[in-house]
Design an enzyme around this catalytic site. Structure first.
Site, PDB file in Angstrom:
ATOM      1  CG  ASP A  49     105.429  19.638  18.437  1.00 22.94           C
ATOM      2  OD1 ASP A  49     106.720  19.645  18.919  1.00 22.94           O
ATOM      3  OD2 ASP A  49     104.799  20.187  19.285  1.00 22.94           O
ATOM      4  CD  GLU A 121     108.819  18.882  15.524  1.00 25.71           C
ATOM      5  OE1 GLU A 121     109.222  19.232  16.533  1.00 25.71           O
ATOM      6  OE2 GLU A 121     108.110  19.667  14.888  1.00 25.71           O
TER       7      GLU A 121
END
Length: 229
Positions: A49, A121
């Site tokens: 992320d 991610e």
């Protein structure tokens, strides 16, 4: 390894050959399959992320050197949100190689938006750990290239945009009501209604509650901004 051939094919679609293949295995291992001897992808998701965020922030600054923060922020949010990550995951067939527990498998986990977004991610983080930030950034720029070019300055999250519209007119935030769910567990369809304080409503259906809320908010905001409330 049972998934070795599939993972090798996935590496080709991804455009990165792992020096440490165990990183890719971990990135595609959902928590439902994790154990003391089989790490899942949650820690990689946390890192990915942040890697995605930095890569995207740099890309947006380079793409529009005159844009103000107020213009860049909604573009950034549109490009890194879970729905976009899930779209990219579908684009490269990430769902096909996910390692899922039986319950997730039976409930259609390979198509779940949140699960796909998290795994995307994790894959970005795996590339970062395997080959460094430059390789991870190159991956992001390649997979997100079309989206970076076409993202609009007003590409705000529809729920946020509708809330800002309402508050700017002295109204309380919109309310959302789940009206129903239909379809099998592996392919549910949710119906959601959004309502403004002044009584205007819109309904939408989607495969997740969040997506249905976003669709309803988008429809209501468009109607209000066009003066058809």
């Amino acid at each position: 390894m049972k998934l070795a051939a599939d993972l090798r094919a996935f590496e080709e679609r991804l455009g990165h050959r792992f020096r440490n293949p165990e990183l890719l295995v971990r990135a595609v291992t959902h928590g439902s399959m994790g154990s003391a001897t089989r790490p899942d992808n949650q820690r990689l998701e946390f890192l990915g992320d942040r890697v995605l965020g930095l890569a995207m922030a740099e890309a947006l600054l380079a793409a529009d050197r005159g844009a103000a923060e107020g213009t860049l922020a909604p573009r950034f949010n549109a490009l890194v949100r879970k729905e976009t990550c899930a779209d990219v995951a579908r684009q490269i067939g990430l769902g096909d190689v996910l390692k899922l527990g039986r319950s997730e498998m039976m409930s259609g986990g390979r198509r779940k938006e949140a699960l796909l977004g998290d795994a995307m991610e994790a894959v970005i983080a795996a590339v970062h750990v395997d080959a460094g930030f430059e390789s991870a950034r190159a991956l992001v720029l390649r997979l997100w290239a079309g989206r970076i070019e076409t993202v609009k300055a007003d590409a705000r999250d529809p729920k946020t945009a509708l809330q800002e519209w309402a508050q700017a007119r002295g109204q309380t935030p919109p309310s959302y009501l789940a009206l129903g769910r239909e379809g099998p567990d592996h392919q549910p369809l949710f119906t959601v209604e959004v309502r403004l304080e002044t009584g205007e409503t819109e309904q939408a259906k989607a495969g997740t509650k969040r997506a249905a809320e976003q669709a309803a908010a988008k429809a209501l905001l468009a109607r209000m901004e066009n003066g058809n409330g």
